[in-house]
Scaffold this motif. Sequence first.
Motif, mmCIF file in Angstrom:
data_model
loop_
_atom_site.group_PDB
_atom_site.id
_atom_site.type_symbol
_atom_site.label_atom_id
_atom_site.label_comp_id
_atom_site.label_asym_id
_atom_site.label_seq_id
_atom_site.Cartn_x
_atom_site.Cartn_y
_atom_site.Cartn_z
ATOM 1 N N THR A 1 35.655 46.881 39.970
ATOM 2 C CA THR A 1 37.196 46.715 40.341
ATOM 3 C C THR A 1 37.460 45.450 39.409
ATOM 4 O OG1 THR A 1 36.830 47.560 42.462
ATOM 5 C CG2 THR A 1 38.945 46.676 41.877
ATOM 6 N N LEU B 1 37.546 46.107 35.806
ATOM 7 C CA LEU B 1 38.681 46.754 35.335
ATOM 8 C C LEU B 1 39.856 45.730 35.408
ATOM 9 C CD1 LEU B 1 40.013 49.416 34.815
ATOM 10 C CD2 LEU B 1 40.561 49.742 37.377
ATOM 11 N N PHE B 2 39.886 44.959 36.114
ATOM 12 C CA PHE B 2 41.247 43.913 36.314
ATOM 13 C C PHE B 2 40.948 43.035 35.053
ATOM 14 C CE2 PHE B 2 42.672 40.036 38.769
ATOM 15 C CZ PHE B 2 44.107 40.361 38.227
ATOM 16 N N CYS B 3 39.778 42.690 34.742
ATOM 17 C CA CYS B 3 39.523 41.656 33.707
ATOM 18 C C CYS B 3 40.057 42.421 32.258
ATOM 19 C CB CYS B 3 37.960 41.270 33.492
ATOM 20 S SG CYS B 3 37.534 40.066 34.860
ATOM 21 N N SER B 4 39.628 43.652 32.153
ATOM 22 C CA SER B 4 39.794 44.177 30.895
ATOM 23 C C SER B 4 41.441 44.411 30.784
ATOM 24 C CB SER B 4 38.952 45.601 30.930
ATOM 25 O OG SER B 4 39.020 46.345 31.927
ATOM 26 N N THR B 5 41.925 45.104 31.960
ATOM 27 C CA THR B 5 43.466 45.210 32.027
ATOM 28 C C THR B 5 44.321 44.028 31.598
ATOM 29 O OG1 THR B 5 43.213 47.026 33.656
ATOM 30 C CG2 THR B 5 45.361 46.185 33.058
ATOM 31 N N LEU B 6 43.621 42.926 32.093
ATOM 32 C CA LEU B 6 44.353 41.621 31.749
ATOM 33 C C LEU B 6 44.278 41.495 30.276
ATOM 34 C CD1 LEU B 6 43.464 39.119 34.609
ATOM 35 C CD2 LEU B 6 45.733 40.272 34.071
ATOM 36 N N ARG B 7 42.984 41.618 29.778
ATOM 37 C CA ARG B 7 42.721 41.401 28.350
ATOM 38 C C ARG B 7 43.796 42.219 27.488
ATOM 39 N NH1 ARG B 7 37.271 40.114 30.100
ATOM 40 N NH2 ARG B 7 37.241 37.707 30.123
ATOM 41 N N ALA B 8 43.659 43.275 27.865
ATOM 42 C CA ALA B 8 44.453 44.242 27.074
ATOM 43 C C ALA B 8 46.069 44.078 27.201
ATOM 44 C CB ALA B 8 44.255 46.039 27.709
ATOM 45 N N ARG B 9 46.490 43.384 27.916
ATOM 46 C CA ARG B 9 47.878 42.997 28.033
ATOM 47 C C ARG B 9 47.931 41.574 27.272
ATOM 48 N NH1 ARG B 9 50.783 45.015 33.019
ATOM 49 N NH2 ARG B 9 51.591 42.775 33.147
ATOM 50 N N LEU C 1 50.647 46.174 38.254
ATOM 51 C CA LEU C 1 49.784 47.143 37.583
ATOM 52 C C LEU C 1 49.303 48.136 38.611
ATOM 53 C CD1 LEU C 1 47.045 44.205 36.737
ATOM 54 C CD2 LEU C 1 48.758 45.306 35.423
#
Lengths: 151, 151
Positions: B6, B9-17, B70
């Motif tokens: 989890t 996922l959180f990290c990659s979501t942040l980076r994607a944003r 999110l």
Amino acid sequence: MAPTSTDELFCSTLRARGQRVTPQRLAIAAVLRDLHHHATAEELHGLVSARVPGISLPTVYSTLELLEDLGAVRRVVNDGGTALFDARTDEHHHAICRRCGLVVDIEATPDQSQLLDAARTAGFAPDDAQVVVRGVCAACRTVREAETAAA
Amino acid sequence: MAPTSTDELFCSTLRARGQRVTPQRLAIAAVLRDLHHHATAEELHGLVSARVPGISLPTVYSTLELLEDLGAVRRVVNDGGTALFDARTDEHHHAICRRCGLVVDIEATPDQSQLLDAARTAGFAPDDAQVVVRGVCAACRTVREAETAAA
DNA sequence: GTTTTTGCAAATGATTTGCATGGAT
DNA sequence: ATCCATGCAAATCATTTGCAAAAAC
């Protein structure tokens, strides 16, 4: 505006509770009755001021609390934490925009008895069940699309 | 606590944003994940402080707003205007006591599609539908009975 | 005449904002 | 090196409260 039978009921209810009938209370009740829509305490204060010049905001708040106790008004709390007072007492629910805070009525009839039963199971004596749909309103969606296009 | 999928996922979501991965954000996300229950910003701040000493309340607020965006957290506004942040993302609803503000989970499954459709009819892009049952909790009912008996 | 309600002004309390520093990329 | 996030302090804003004066009973 002539007194209505609703006024009569309101007056006798107040007296039965040992409370006073005041012009401020009558005016607020009348404004709500005519309004058939939700409004903030401040909006109501503006409307009532036309009839009772000089009425104070704390009086509006305390009267709204009273009317809520009597079941004449429902409270909906929007995302900003601002309370909306709703004079519509027939079943309806609300959608709140998480971007601009817009609150609109939605007409839907979920199984209330199921919801209220679930609350009773949790030890509650339920007054009513309100559905709050959270989302983004049409206007804000348009804005967001414009922003995305610009970015 | 070891990083979980989890977290990944959180990290990659942040980076994607285009946003940063910080210890504060990871800690708040972890506390919420373990908490499976609603809490106020202040309560969360207390819990997170054990892991990240000195973390500020404004940071907690901004991270909660981020997580809400999110879809990892839902917001429930109680009657006092205080926001509760809920880490339970499975379908459940809430009952709020109008005397003491107690909020409890209620398990019920109203026809969501009907509710969401009604919101769409009103022009909304709905995220979710929350039922808020208002009433008086068991404890407050006991108090009120005691008051009534005394009067 | 007694008790409640009002209006005013100030207090409260959750949340937000501005800004300089520190940290992540 | 750049730009975002943090922490602090102060601001904001809806709502509540304390109290003296006015109104309803």
